[in-house]
Scaffold this active site. Structure first.
Site, PDB file in Angstrom:
ATOM      1  N   SER A   1       0.831  -1.204   0.000  1.00 32.51           N
ATOM      2  CA  SER A   1       0.000   0.000   0.000  1.00 32.51           C
ATOM      3  C   SER A   1       0.862   1.250   0.000  1.00 32.51           C
ATOM      4  O   SER A   1       1.920   1.288   0.613  1.00 32.51           O
ATOM      5  CB  SER A   1      -0.918   0.017   1.234  1.00 32.51           C
ATOM      6  OG  SER A   1      -1.660   1.225   1.267  1.00 32.51           O
TER       7      SER A   1
ATOM      8  N   ASN B   1      -7.779  -2.010   2.548  1.00 31.62           N
ATOM      9  CA  ASN B   1      -8.523  -1.316   1.505  1.00 31.62           C
ATOM     10  C   ASN B   1      -9.984  -1.108   1.898  1.00 31.62           C
ATOM     11  O   ASN B   1     -10.593  -0.105   1.539  1.00 31.62           O
ATOM     12  CB  ASN B   1      -8.438  -2.092   0.190  1.00 31.62           C
ATOM     13  CG  ASN B   1      -7.085  -1.953  -0.472  1.00 31.62           C
ATOM     14  OD1 ASN B   1      -6.093  -1.599   0.167  1.00 31.62           O
ATOM     15  ND2 ASN B   1      -7.024  -2.232  -1.761  1.00 31.62           N
TER      16      ASN B   1
END
Length: 469
Positions: free
Chosen positions: A126, A185
């Site tokens: 990420s 997410n």
């Protein structure tokens, strides 16, 4: 250290550059050879790269045991690359899937490749394109020995955690790494939706201009409990002008949000595992509704809006209520994510450290926030007393008038017809987890009435059936 990388899109190219800058010799391959050539021409001087035009060439460029990182589209494309790579690999080599693969696919691939003598790592990454280049948060799972072999390089590539460490840790066996990234997410979906609803309320109820919105979010980014990457970039967004029209860019963007599936996967996993994630669920639904052909095609003015006639508080009051609502909702969203990871870890035997998850999310990733050091301390199993103190600190954030302001904000928005699915769902979630009694006893009575499903009693053990008829 040598590393192979397959896939030279933005993320793959930046991870390759990151690895090379940290001393690795990087063999690069892309399905389109022209992209490989363009990469070598543009970035070749940043480190030691070996451009490769075939998988055989890629394999020859790497000493055994080989480590090859895939940054390709999740799903069948990943399977196809693995299938094409396999004939060129040897016992002990390692494949790292750094894309957003579904954790069940990762578990299937790990089992299959283990039987072929190939180690497999499913690694969540990420941070977007900037994070991939300058330091992402990395969530590897799967073959532990292979992760440990690569840890020195990946640790050098990862972001700093603010406490002298780096944002990488082994998450667990099988699909643990991709599951943690999936939940990351999902939390991202929830927080983004909460911020979007905040924008809507401040603009259409509080009367804030884009300039005032920029100032508000910039001030919140300095406030404990709200300071975060997503708040920071939101403040910046409201300052940008459209180069074509000169108008504020935010006002030129259509109101339909896209998604790539990880939010939906999170809600599906939560339903399967029996863990509630209402903020994330509402965020996924809101994105679907925003792009719904029915919503776009129909004349929305056909549906009447009968609003509550009331005095609207001063903009400063709306702003204060909104800050409290947002902070409380952020906490609940992280709670939902951590509880889901904990449930999955217990169910699937991964032994994920929630404290390590909180730590590696503190830098590089999209949901980095000033709240995460608090969660890191609260989840540390080695500091039981400290964790209890921190838990009380988190609970205390729902007191001192914040909860009253949260409720007032939700009532105000709904009275004025502003859709706030995530803020409202999160408040209902909070009221549910704090309640001593829920009305589901009636649902169980209904189930027993029409289907003889039975029910448990308050006064004694066992399962009973009522004489309803």
């Amino acid at each position: 250290m040598h590393l192979g990388i397959v896939g030279l899109g933005t993320m793959g190219a930046n991870l390759a550059r990151n690895a090379a800058r940290n001393g690795a010799t990087v063999a690069v391959y892309n399905r389109t050879p022209q992209k490989t050539d363009a990469f070598a021409a543009e970035y070749g001087k940043e480190g030691t790269f070996i451009p490769c035009k075939t998988y055989a060439e890629l394999a020859r460029a790497l000493p055994s045991p080989r480590s090859i990182l895939l940054m390709v589209k999740a799903g069948p494309d990943t399977d196809a690359v693995i299938e094409d790579l396999l004939p060129h690999l040897e016992n002990g080599d390692c494949i790292i899937d750094a894309g957003n693969s579904h954790y069940r696919d990762t578990e299937r691939r790990e089992k299959f490749l283990r039987e072929q003598g190939i180690a497999f790592i499913g690694m969540g990454v990420s941070g977007g394109e900037e994070g991939a280049l300058k330091g992402p948060s990395m969530m590897p799972g799967g073959d532990r020995a292979a992760v440990e072999r690569l840890m020195s390089l990946f640790s050098a590539m990862a972001a700093e955690d603010g406490d002298g460490g780096t944002c990488i840790a082994y998450m667990g066996s099988g699909g643990a790494g991709h599951f943690v990234k999936m939940v990351h997410n999902g939390i991202e979906y929830g927080i983004m939706q909460l911020i979007a609803e905040t924008y809507d309320v401040l603009k259409h109820v509080g009367g804030f201009s884009n300039e005032q919105l920029a100032e508000t979010f910039a001030a919140w980014d300095k406030q404990p409990g709200l300071s975060s990457f997503l708040i920071e970039i939101t403040a910046d967004i409201f300052t940008k002008k459209d180069t074509e029209t000169g108008a504020d860019l935010i006002d030129m963007i259509k109101d339909g949000a896209g998604q790539k599936g990880t939010g939906k996967w999170t809600t599906e996993a939560a339903m399967t595992l029996g863990e509630a994630t209402p903020t994330i669920d509402a965020a996924v639904t809101a994105r679907i509704l925003s792009s719904s052909p029915r919503r776009i095609a129909r004349n929305r003015s056909k549906f009447p809006a009968e609003l509550v006639q009331q005095d609207i508080p001063a903009s400063a009051t709306v702003q204060e209520w909104m800050a409290a609502a947002l902070e409380c909702s952020f906490i609940c969203t992280y709670n939902q994510g951590f509880h889901l990871i904990e449930r999955a870890s217990e169910t699937l035997g991964w032994n994920v450290s929630l404290a390590e998850v909180a730590r590696i999310w503190r830098g590089g990733c999209i949901i980095r926030s000033s709240l995460l050091p608090t969660y890191q301390r609260a989840c540390n199993p080695n500091e039981t007393e400290a964790a209890l103190v921190v838990e009380q600190e988190i609970i205390g954030r729902f007191a001192d008038g914040r909860q009253e302001q949260w409720r007032s904000l939700v009532c105000l928005a709904q009275s004025q017809g502003i859709p706030i699915p995530a803020l409202a769902a999160t408040l209902s979630y909070y009221d549910t987890i704090r309640s001593d009694h829920l009305p589901q006893n009636l649902i169980q009575a209904q189930r027993d009435y029409f289907g003889a499903h039975g029910f448990e009693r308050m006064d004694r053990e066992g399962v009973f059936h009522g004489a309803w008829k």
